[in-house]
Design an enzyme around this catalytic site. Structure first.
Site, PDB file in Angstrom:
ATOM      1  N   ALA A   1       0.733  -1.320   0.004  1.00 44.88           N
ATOM      2  CA  ALA A   1       0.076   0.120   0.042  1.00 44.88           C
ATOM      3  C   ALA A   1       0.942   1.323  -0.109  1.00 44.88           C
ATOM      4  O   ALA A   1       0.514   2.060  -0.696  1.00 44.88           O
ATOM      5  CB  ALA A   1      -0.771  -0.145   1.087  1.00 44.88           C
ATOM      6  N   GLU A   2       1.835   1.361   0.782  1.00 45.33           N
ATOM      7  CA  GLU A   2       2.646   2.476   0.897  1.00 45.33           C
ATOM      8  C   GLU A   2       4.316   1.863   1.175  1.00 45.33           C
ATOM      9  O   GLU A   2       4.375   0.864   1.712  1.00 45.33           O
ATOM     10  CB  GLU A   2       2.670   3.511   1.795  1.00 45.33           C
ATOM     11  CG  GLU A   2       1.588   4.268   1.480  1.00 45.33           C
ATOM     12  CD  GLU A   2       0.159   4.155   1.669  1.00 45.33           C
ATOM     13  OE1 GLU A   2      -0.749   4.850   1.084  1.00 45.33           O
ATOM     14  OE2 GLU A   2      -0.225   3.196   2.382  1.00 45.33           O
ATOM     15  N   THR A   3       5.070   2.559   0.623  1.00 42.94           N
ATOM     16  CA  THR A   3       6.546   2.518   0.822  1.00 42.94           C
ATOM     17  C   THR A   3       7.157   3.897   1.529  1.00 42.94           C
ATOM     18  O   THR A   3       6.821   4.966   0.666  1.00 42.94           O
ATOM     19  CB  THR A   3       7.365   2.223  -0.480  1.00 42.94           C
ATOM     20  OG1 THR A   3       6.867   0.791  -0.831  1.00 42.94           O
ATOM     21  CG2 THR A   3       8.964   2.243  -0.043  1.00 42.94           C
TER      22      THR A   3
END
Length: 270
Positions: A44-46
């Protein structure tokens, strides 16, 4: 360059919300490279962070990317980054992050949990949009705009069972807010160990369903604190992975407390 995958808002692997974390030696590389890494990680996020000079208002600069775009606020990847800083010895004590949403603080506790200090979302009650019930697969009882930092439509549903049973049309949901939809309901009973339940759908940033969303809880906290008459609550995000977020409403700030676990560590060769 070391890269880590950290499961946030959980105390065990393969639960909570996974985030990629890279601690950079220098300033941020160009945005195309950041997006390429986030697409390769495909969570979903880095999060990308680098140390700032001493004496400023923040200790580390922090940015977050989904596989398709940069986002203005992300709770679980901030928790994951603070976890990496503390478990690797890169930072001790509270850490101040300079972000697009201002300075965000992560404070470690003796029990291993971390508390994030985030801005409270300004909720505005709004008419339930025509068509949202069909896209979501359930009829909301109320709807709220969550403001520019969060960028979601928060909808309260009749009960926990309805939230858990949702099978939405993700493409259709994208028409109702900048990022997506937060669906929530009161917990079925106090014995369950949480006060409210939620699920989050963000098709406009490439995430059909987010496993556990810290930023959404900056809106869920004021909503449920007003409804339940308590400032300190626990939310369960009822995705397949699930995760718990303890929320504490403190006026214009909301504290989000959770744990994190590093599950993968390796070398980025790019």
């Amino acid at each position: 360059m070391r890269i880590r995958i950290v499961d946030a808002f959980t105390d065990r692997p393969f639960a909570g919300n996974p985030a990629g974390v890279l601690l950079l030696d220098d300033d941020f590389p160009d945005d195309d490279w950041l997006r390429d890494v986030a697409m390769e990680v495909n969570h979903a996020e880095t999060a990308f962070a680098h140390r700032l000079p001493e004496g400023g208002e923040a200790d580390w600069a922090l940015r977050w990317f989904t596989p398709v775009t940069e986002v203005a606020m992300c709770g679980h990847a901030t928790l994951a980054t603070a976890h990496v800083l503390h478990t690797t010895g890169a930072h001790e004590g509270p850490v101040r992050f300079a972000t697009r949403s201002g300075v965000l603080i992560a404070t470690p506790a003796a029990d291993g949990s971390l508390t994030l200090d985030f801005p409270t979302a300004p909720l505005t009650r709004t008419a339930i949009p025509a068509g949202v019930a069909g896209a979501l697969g359930a009829e909301p009882v109320a709807a709220f705009d969550t403001g520019p930092n969060v960028g979601d439509l928060l909808v309260e549903l009749a009960d926990e069972k309805t939230v858990r049973g949702l099978s939405p049309d993700h493409k259709a949901l994208g028409a109702y807010s900048a990022r997506g939809i937060i669906a929530t309901a009161r917990a079925e009973g106090p014995a369950r160990g949480y006060d409210y339940v939620s699920r989050c759908f963000f098709p406009n940033v490439g995430i059909d369903e987010d496993p556990v969303t810290g930023s959404a809880h900056t809106a869920l906290a004021p909503h449920w604190s007003a409804r339940l008459g308590r400032d300190d609550l626990t939310g369960l995000q009822a995705s397949r992975r699930t995760g718990l977020v303890r929320t504490a409403l403190r006026g214009e700030r909301t504290w989000l407390t959770g744990r994190a676990v590093t599950v993968i560590e390796g070398e980025l060769r790019a």
